[in-house]
Structure formats: structure tokens, C-alpha cells
Write an enzyme that holds these catalytic residues in place. Structure first.
Site, PDB file in Angstrom:
ATOM      1  N   SER A 271       0.854  -1.181   0.000  1.00 18.03           N
ATOM      2  CA  SER A 271       0.000   0.000   0.000  1.00 18.03           C
ATOM      3  C   SER A 271       0.892   1.234   0.000  1.00 18.03           C
ATOM      4  O   SER A 271       2.111   1.129   0.032  1.00 18.03           O
ATOM      5  CB  SER A 271      -0.895   0.003   1.239  1.00 18.03           C
ATOM      6  OG  SER A 271      -0.097   0.333   2.374  1.00 18.03           O
ATOM      7  N   LYS A 272       0.244   2.384  -0.004  1.00 21.62           N
ATOM      8  CA  LYS A 272       0.988   3.641  -0.084  1.00 21.62           C
ATOM      9  C   LYS A 272       2.006   3.798   1.047  1.00 21.62           C
ATOM     10  O   LYS A 272       2.990   4.509   0.899  1.00 21.62           O
ATOM     11  CB  LYS A 272       0.018   4.821  -0.046  1.00 21.62           C
ATOM     12  CG  LYS A 272      -0.686   5.009  -1.375  1.00 21.62           C
ATOM     13  CD  LYS A 272      -1.272   6.395  -1.482  1.00 21.62           C
ATOM     14  CE  LYS A 272      -2.099   6.532  -2.732  1.00 21.62           C
ATOM     15  NZ  LYS A 272      -3.466   6.957  -2.478  1.00 21.62           N
ATOM     16  N   ARG A 273       1.760   3.130   2.154  1.00 20.87           N
ATOM     17  CA  ARG A 273       2.708   3.205   3.265  1.00 20.87           C
ATOM     18  C   ARG A 273       4.088   2.703   2.852  1.00 20.87           C
ATOM     19  O   ARG A 273       5.096   3.059   3.445  1.00 20.87           O
ATOM     20  CB  ARG A 273       2.222   2.349   4.442  1.00 20.87           C
ATOM     21  CG  ARG A 273       1.054   2.929   5.207  1.00 20.87           C
ATOM     22  CD  ARG A 273       0.666   2.036   6.355  1.00 20.87           C
ATOM     23  NE  ARG A 273       0.262   0.698   5.908  1.00 20.87           N
ATOM     24  CZ  ARG A 273       0.909  -0.416   6.178  1.00 20.87           C
ATOM     25  NH1 ARG A 273       2.004  -0.403   6.911  1.00 20.87           N
ATOM     26  NH2 ARG A 273       0.468  -1.570   5.731  1.00 20.87           N
TER      27      ARG A 273
ATOM     28  N   GLY B 260       5.439   3.180  -0.064  1.00 24.26           N
ATOM     29  CA  GLY B 260       5.987   3.969  -1.173  1.00 24.26           C
ATOM     30  C   GLY B 260       4.962   4.058  -2.281  1.00 24.26           C
ATOM     31  O   GLY B 260       3.818   3.647  -2.110  1.00 24.26           O
TER      32      GLY B 260
END
Ligand code: GLU
Length: 464
Positions: A239-241, A243
Site C-alpha cells: 500500500s501507499k505506506r 511507497g
């Protein structure tokens, strides 16, 4: 041509995600390898969440990666008449029914089931209902088979069996008349003659629900291959966590599409210990049998390593085209400066991304070199004046500026002054490039040309 027909079926509710791109790539590779047909289908039945912007973003990402398709894009929103007809067919055959249960009723029964320790599922209230209330909203539910099992042999995961009891009577048409994913995907895959469905394994639980619908509609059931998820380094779903997860964000960060393709394919597929694969090689070597069963872990360092490799080995003419946007982003105008392709050749060895390359190119095109204060203090000291003057004189006398002639000119200066290159080189480097890290000074001088190099050296001397 083989009769293999595969498809990539993104929902246009956002950008093309790394995981989606890998699914698209696997479909593409198999279709090309077997000379089958690759279909792009845009699953936009969820009108509220689908946007044209997302469609454009997905098409752009497919193009960037070089994943061409043979049919499509086909839009589900153009096919509502077909879906309506098929819902009606199931209603007529008694394989689907109208359900008038309200949200509140469903919620109350769900809570009862949970309280009694049962798994909540639709309890079948409307399945045997004889009356047809007028003016009352309804959904259409599929009559799932009662009892028995549904089994399929996944091409990656092997045999998978679900008890039909698990399947529930899924909604195939919402109260607003729009059809739902599990139903349209069956109608589409069947009518597009898709015979192998390759998709993410977040859909494994949907597959038995879809298989019973194929059967109810009298369609042959395709084969399935569910590709394992992609995880972040901490083993949670990517996920965006972790990158950037959008494929195009990597273009913007200066990655080459071939690095991305090479990276994506290795997230789940392997071929001995080989790491570097071009798209044509992949077409030749790819097979579903070599797709692993366990999740791939996204490793940004490896992607960066591959990108550095492809930058090093790419045709500099092509890099010049790709670099253009990054030069603009950095506010660098290459017009009127040294030859861009020659500049790129000096940077390919070190730049890991096109952004690094653009930043590395800055000094070549800067109207005046901005000298780093520490570098000046350390290397551009007044005692360097005579030797810098000697370098100017030696460069001035050259009829041709190549790495070889520049090297020879420096050798003469070393002889004259009795200095070592280690003493002179850093001062020259700082004068020409403004910093202590740059391509080799002979290369830099041959790209800048003698007269621009001498101008920069003179300016440095004047500042001493
Ligand atoms: N539209 C679905 C998704 O984006 C794909 C469904 C499928 O491949 O069957 O997850």
C-alpha cells in the site's frame, strides 16, 4: 495463432497499481508467447466510482509499459443491454429471483445469525416467494446451488474446493438496475470467449460464485490462474505506506518502463537465477508453471538496481527523449548547451534514475556554474591559479577536443608543473562543474568543448 484468449479487466476507480500492472503483464506475456489474444476490458459498471480520468490513466500506463492489446478497450458500460438480457434469462429459468428484503431486515437477520454463532448469509426469504410486490424496490439474487461442492484446478494454486453452502445467493442486479461484478464478469468472459482468467488472488473467493453462474447460464467454464498478492517489506499487503504504488509514479520518479516490466515480472515469476529480461525474452520464457505460489515482496532497492542497469545499457538517443520531462521539471534548458546525447553518455554510468541524470546534467547547461562552498574552500584555493592557467593554455592549443587529446594535454601540464593529476584534477573539476562529484574531467571537457571549459576555468581563476 492459438485459441488462447486472456484479458486484463481493470476497474477505473484509480490509477494503475503495481499489482494490476503485473496482472496485465502476465496476461500479455502469455498471450504473446502462445500467439493468443489479449483483451483489455474496462470494468466500469460501478458508475459512481468509475472516472474517465482513471480510464485514461490506465490506458496511459499500459502504453508506457508497452503492453499492447488485440481487442478493446471494451467498456462494460456499453453492454448494459446484454447484462439485462442475461439477468432476465436467469429469472425466466428460475435460476435467479427478485429479493425485496430491506436493508434493515437484512441487518437484523445478520445480527441474529452472528449472535447465534452462525455465519451470516442471505437466508433465502425471497427465494421461494410467490407474490411480486408492486412498486417495491428489489435486487436480483442468483439462486446458488444448495449442497455439494464447487471445485476448480487453479493453474497456479492447484485444486481448490468450496462448499456450495458458502456461496450465498449473491446479488446480480442492484435496486437501481445496474448489474454487479460477479455477474458481469461471467457474462463478459463467456461472450468474449476468454478461456483462461489470470487475475489477482484477491478474487479466489469469487471464482466458485462465478463458476456456478457459468453453469446456470450454460457457458463453458474457463481455466483460472490466481496470481499471489504483492506485499510490502513488512509482509502486509502493498500500500501507499510502502511507497508509490502507482505505475506512472515510477515514470515520474525517473524509472524506465523496461526496468518496471523486468521488476514486475520477477515479483512472482522466476527463471533460474536470471534477473535481467527484456520484453522479447520474457515472451519467449514466461510460463504460468514458473509463477510461485507465495506472495511477492516489493523491494524498491531491487527496482532501483534494475533501473540503473537499464540506464547504463540504454541507447543514449532514446534516453534523451525520456529525459526531456525531467530536465523541464528541474528547470534545465538544454538548448544552446553542449550536445545532449554526449552529455547523457557521461552520466549513464552513475545515474540510477532519470531524475538523478537530469540533476547530474545541470552543470553542463547552467549559464554560470554555481560552485559549492565546501568544494571551493577545499580545492579552489589561490595556490591553484598557476596550474589552472597552464591547463587553459594547454586546452587552448588543442585543434580537437576529445578525451584522448584532453588527456594528453593534461599530461603535458603535469610534466611542465611537476604536479600530480591528483593535485590538479579536483580544482579543475570544481571549476568546471561546481562540485566534487561529476563524470571524469576529461569526459566533461570533451563534452563542454575547449572554449567553454577555458571560460569556466578563467572565471574560477578570476574568483580566487
Ligand atoms: N475488475 C476487477 C478488478 O479490478 C478484475 C476482475 C477480474 O479480473 O475478474 O479487481
Amino acid at each position: 495463432m492459438s485459441n488462447l484468449r486472456v484479458r486484463f479487466a481493470p476497474s477505473p476507480t484509480g490509477y494503475l497499481h503495481i499489482g494490476g500492472a503485473r496482472t496485465a503483464l502476465f496476461n500479455y506475456l502469455l498471450a504473446r508467447k502462445e500467439q493468443g489474444t489479449f483483451i483489455l476490458r474496462v470494468e466500469d459498471t460501478d458508475v459512481a466510482r468509475s472516472t474517465q480520468e482513471s480510464v485514461d490513466a490506465i490506458l496511459q500506463a499500459m502504453e508506457w509499459l508497452g503492453l499492447s492489446y488485440d481487442e478493446g478497450p471494451i467498456y462494460q458500460s456499453d453492454r448494459f443491454d446484454l447484462y439485462r438480457e442475461k439477468v432476465q434469462q436467469l429469472l425466466d429459468n428460475g435460476k435467479a429471483y427478485r429479493c425485496y428484503c430491506t436493508q434493515e431486515e437484512l441487518e437484523a437477520r445478520r445480527e441474529q445469525a452472528l449472535a447465534a454463532g452462525r455465519k451470516p448469509k442471505y437466508d433465502g426469504t425471497c427465494r421461494h416467494r410467490q407474490d411480486q410486490p408492486v412498486d417495491q424496490p428489489f435486487v436480483v439474487r442468483f439462486s446458488s446451488p444448495i449442497g455439494g461442492d464447487t471445485t476448480f484446478i487453479d493453474r497456479i494454486k492447484g485444486p481448490i474446493t468450496f462448499a456450495n453452502e458458502e456461496l450465498d445467493d449473491v446479488i446480480i442486479q442492484r435496486t437501481d438496475g445496474t448489474p454487479t461484478y460477479n455477474f458481469v464478469v461471467v457474462v463478459d468472459d463467456a461472450t468474449m470467449n476468454v478461456n483462461l482468467v489470470i487475475r489477482g488472488d484477491d478474487h479466489v473467493n469469487n471464482t466458485p460464485r462465478q463458476i456456478v453462474m457459468y453453469q446456470a447460464l450454460g457457458y463453458p467454464v474457463p481455466e483460472f490462474a490466481h496470481v499471489p498478492m504483492i506485499l510490502g517489506a513488512d509482509k502486509t499487503r502493498l500500500s501507499k505506506r510502502h511507497g508509490a504504488t502507482s505505475v506512472m509514479a515510477y515514470r515520474d520518479m525517473g524509472y524506465l518502463p523496461e526496468a518496471m516490466v523486468n521488476y514486475l515480472v520477477r515479483l512472482g515469476w522466476s527463471c533460474g537465477d536470471e534477473e535481467i529480461f527484456s520484453l522479447p525474452e520474457l515472451v519467449e520464457k514466461f510460463s504460468l508453471e514458473s509463477v510461485g505460489r507465495s506472495a511477492g515482496v516489493f523491494n524498491p532497492d531491487k527496482l532501483l538496481w534494475l533501473n540503473a542497469h537499464y540506464i547504463k545499457t540504454s541507447d543514449p538517443q532514446r534516453l534523451a527523449v525520456l529525459l526531456d520531462r525531467h530536465l523541464k521539471d528541474e528547470g534545465i534548458d538544454p538548448n544552446g548547451g553542449p550536445d545532449l546525447v554526449a552529455v547523457i553518455k557521461t552520466l549513464q554510468e552513475r545515474a540510477r534514475t532519470l531524475i538523478e541524470m537530469a540533476q547530474g546534467a545541470r552543470f553542463y547547461f547552467a549559464p554560470e556554474v554555481v560552485v559549492d562552498a565546501d568544494a571551493r574552500e577545499k580545492f579552489l584555493t589561490p595556490d591553484k591559479k598557476p596550474v589552472l592557467e597552464a591547463v587553459i593554455a594547454a586546452l587552448d592549443s588543442l585543434s580537437e577536443t576529445t578525451e584522448v587529446t584532453v588527456n594528453a594535454a593534461f599530461n603535458r601540464v603535469m610534466e611542465q608543473t611537476g604536479l600530480k593529476l591528483g593535485k590538479v584534477g579536483p580544482a579543475v573539476r570544481v571549476a568546471l562543474t561546481g562540485s566534487t562529484s561529476s563524470p571524469g574531467i576529461f569526459e566533461v571537457i570533451s563534452v563542454l568543448g575547449a572554449s567553454e571549459s577555458c571560460r569556466r576555468l578563467q572565471r574560477a581563476i578570476d574568483s580566487l
